[in-house]
Design an enzyme around this catalytic site. Structure first.
Site, PDB file in Angstrom:
ATOM      1  N   GLY A   1     -51.379  15.512 -71.023  1.00  0.00           N
ATOM      2  CA  GLY A   1     -51.024  16.782 -70.400  1.00  0.00           C
ATOM      3  C   GLY A   1     -52.202  17.655 -70.049  1.00  0.00           C
TER       4      GLY A   1
ATOM      5  N   SER B   1     -41.039   9.606 -78.328  1.00  0.00           N
ATOM      6  CA  SER B   1     -41.852  10.533 -77.533  1.00  0.00           C
ATOM      7  C   SER B   1     -41.087  11.761 -77.082  1.00  0.00           C
ATOM      8  CB  SER B   1     -42.362   9.822 -76.277  1.00  0.00           C
ATOM      9  OG  SER B   1     -42.882   8.580 -76.606  1.00  0.00           O
TER      10      SER B   1
ATOM     11  N   ARG C   1     -50.446  22.754 -80.420  1.00  0.00           N
ATOM     12  CA  ARG C   1     -50.825  22.237 -79.093  1.00  0.00           C
ATOM     13  C   ARG C   1     -49.607  22.182 -78.164  1.00  0.00           C
ATOM     14  NH1 ARG C   1     -49.255  17.703 -75.652  1.00  0.00           N
ATOM     15  NH2 ARG C   1     -51.045  17.158 -74.372  1.00  0.00           N
ATOM     16  N   VAL C   2     -49.792  22.638 -76.956  1.00  0.00           N
ATOM     17  CA  VAL C   2     -48.748  22.555 -75.937  1.00  0.00           C
ATOM     18  C   VAL C   2     -49.323  21.778 -74.756  1.00  0.00           C
ATOM     19  CG1 VAL C   2     -47.362  23.895 -74.298  1.00  0.00           C
ATOM     20  CG2 VAL C   2     -47.646  24.715 -76.645  1.00  0.00           C
ATOM     21  N   GLY C   3     -48.572  20.831 -74.251  1.00  0.00           N
ATOM     22  CA  GLY C   3     -49.049  20.012 -73.135  1.00  0.00           C
ATOM     23  C   GLY C   3     -48.579  20.543 -71.790  1.00  0.00           C
ATOM     24  N   ASP C   4     -48.544  19.644 -70.834  1.00  0.00           N
ATOM     25  CA  ASP C   4     -48.137  20.014 -69.471  1.00  0.00           C
ATOM     26  C   ASP C   4     -46.626  20.120 -69.305  1.00  0.00           C
ATOM     27  OD1 ASP C   4     -47.982  17.214 -69.973  1.00  0.00           O
ATOM     28  OD2 ASP C   4     -47.725  16.835 -67.836  1.00  0.00           O
TER      29      ASP C   4
ATOM     30  N   THR D   1     -40.285  16.601 -74.014  1.00  0.00           N
ATOM     31  CA  THR D   1     -41.212  15.727 -74.746  1.00  0.00           C
ATOM     32  C   THR D   1     -41.462  16.239 -76.159  1.00  0.00           C
ATOM     33  OG1 THR D   1     -43.384  14.664 -74.569  1.00  0.00           O
ATOM     34  CG2 THR D   1     -43.303  16.993 -74.059  1.00  0.00           C
TER      35      THR D   1
ATOM     36  N   THR E   1     -43.130  10.900 -72.181  1.00  0.00           N
ATOM     37  CA  THR E   1     -42.274  12.025 -71.781  1.00  0.00           C
ATOM     38  C   THR E   1     -41.242  11.616 -70.732  1.00  0.00           C
ATOM     39  OG1 THR E   1     -44.043  13.597 -72.116  1.00  0.00           O
ATOM     40  CG2 THR E   1     -42.382  14.243 -70.508  1.00  0.00           C
TER      41      THR E   1
ATOM     42  N   THR F   1     -46.080  12.541 -66.432  1.00  0.00           N
ATOM     43  CA  THR F   1     -46.162  12.065 -67.811  1.00  0.00           C
ATOM     44  C   THR F   1     -47.606  11.654 -68.047  1.00  0.00           C
ATOM     45  OG1 THR F   1     -45.302  10.469 -69.408  1.00  0.00           O
ATOM     46  CG2 THR F   1     -45.500   9.704 -67.154  1.00  0.00           C
ATOM     47  N   GLY F   2     -47.979  11.615 -69.306  1.00  0.00           N
ATOM     48  CA  GLY F   2     -49.352  11.222 -69.630  1.00  0.00           C
ATOM     49  C   GLY F   2     -50.087  12.341 -70.338  1.00  0.00           C
TER      50      GLY F   2
HETATM   51  N1  ASP Z   1     -47.348  14.845 -70.992  1.00  0.00           N
HETATM   52  C1  ASP Z   1     -47.058  14.891 -72.405  1.00  0.00           C
HETATM   53  C2  ASP Z   1     -47.970  15.856 -73.087  1.00  0.00           C
HETATM   54  O1  ASP Z   1     -49.140  15.920 -72.753  1.00  0.00           O
HETATM   55  C3  ASP Z   1     -47.197  13.589 -73.078  1.00  0.00           C
HETATM   56  C4  ASP Z   1     -46.430  12.450 -72.488  1.00  0.00           C
HETATM   57  O2  ASP Z   1     -46.251  12.321 -71.304  1.00  0.00           O
HETATM   58  O3  ASP Z   1     -45.968  11.652 -73.263  1.00  0.00           O
HETATM   59  O4  ASP Z   1     -47.537  16.491 -74.010  1.00  0.00           O
END
Ligand code: ASP
Length: 335
Positions: free
Chosen positions: A250, A82, A224-227, A214, A196, A247-248
């Site tokens: 995003g 991850s 794609r870009v997450g949080d 991450t 993450t 985490t989680g």
């Molecule tokens: N927060 C991360 C994302 O959305 C994913 C993760 O926590 O594993 O990219």
């Protein structure tokens, strides 16, 4: 039957507990430490990352250096699918990385959609220190990294390539991260969707810093870009108040500026755990049943070294290291 993630987590937690001769306790709270220095990271596996950060914190080093060093452990670990090297790729089979870092003076830097660089967190720190900007993305971030001496590397391991090829059989993108649901659905290649590392630390001088890195959600759309690289979403630090990271999924964290929200709630006087809980509740208020099968977890730390967490679903763990020792906590959750 245990799915892979549950198995890895269960076996790691028991061996980590044995190794450090510590107990995993039921729910997070600041019951064993009131002092600095202290470091905490999302997910129990990251005791190894905390240990690296602790080398710096325990010798009166700066929290910023500690978090930068700590998160490089999972970045370089091919078994961690991850983060960094060995991360699960996007739907086109490319590993793309997001990271950010923030210090006690609101200095911050981030890279996103970065490919072929083993340690995005180091590039994020250079963005913070050597550019007039906060964020660099994609090709520009890569150019900047190469200009600063980083080498291009192939980050796709045979294991992650295999997971991607398995996933291609259905090509069904599903950010569900509840282990039980993943088990029920038995989605090929999708047993280890996310994890993450977000790390926050308070050093001996009383300064806070944080880092988050991450490979993002597995099999995401290209670009794609997450949080995780977004200051205020995946990470926020305010030296007068505290720090938080997430985490989680995003997308859900970004919608409510999650980590910034946690810090602002601590500013209003809430404990770290209550601030995380209220933030998760806000997410549910806005999104209701749309997020019932998704996981998001926050951890937070205040200027006194008190810490806490909250998650949407059961199963979120976090690792803490301080003078009192090493502990892995099972977070409280809404569902
Ligand atoms: N927060 C991360 C994302 O959305 C994913 C993760 O926590 O594993 O990219």
């Amino acid at each position: 039957m245990l799915n892979r993630r549950k198995f890895v987590q269960a076996s790691f937690l028991s061996s980590a507990a044995l190794f450090f001769n510590k107990t995993i306790i039921a729910a997070g709270s600041s019951d064993f430490i009131k002092n600095n220095p202290i470091v905490l990271s999302t997910w129990g596996d990251n005791v190894k990352a905390n240990a690296e950060a602790w080398k710096i914190l325990s010798s009166s080093g700066r929290a910023l250096d500690a978090v930068e060093a700590g998160v490089q452990i999972p970045e370089a670990d091919p078994a961690d699918q991850s983060v960094g090297y060995g991360g699960l790729p996007d739907r086109d089979g490319k590993v793309t990385l997001d990271a950010c870092i923030m210090d006690e003076n609101a200095n911050c830097g981030a890279v996103m959609f970065l490919e072929n660089i083993m340690h995005p967190i180091k590039v994020a720190r250079l963005v913070m220190e050597k550019t007039p900007h906060v964020q660099l993305a994609g090709e520009g971030a890569l150019q900047f990294a190469l200009a600063n001496g980083f080498k291009k590397e192939n980050l796709l391991t045979p294991e992650s390539e295999k997971a991607w090829k398995d996933w291609l059989k259905t090509s069904n993108y599903d950010p569900t991260t509840t282990p039980k649901l993943l088990e029920q659905k038995n989605v090929p290649g999708q047993q280890n969707n996310h994890d993450t590392i977000g790390m926050i630390a308070l050093d001996a001088a009383g300064n806070l810093s944080g880092a988050c890195t991450t490979s993002g959600l597995a099999f995401k759309m290209r670009g794609r870009v997450g949080d995780s690289p977004i200051i205020g979403a995946g990470l926020y630090v305010d030296n007068e108040v505290g720090a938080a990271t997430s985490t989680g999924v995003g997308e859900e964290v970004i919608r409510i500026c999650g980590s910034h929200t946690v810090v602002e709630l601590m500013r209003q006087g809430m404990s770290p755990e209550l601030a995380c809980k209220r933030t998760v509740e806000r997410m549910i208020k806005k999104r209701g049943s749309k997020i019932k099968e998704l996981q998001v977890g926050f951890i937070a730390l205040n200027t006194k070294g008190e810490f806490g967490s909250y998650a949407l679903q059961k199963g979120f763990t976090y690792a803490v290291q301080s003078k009192a020792g090493v502990k892995v906590y099972n977070s409280k959750s809404i569902y």
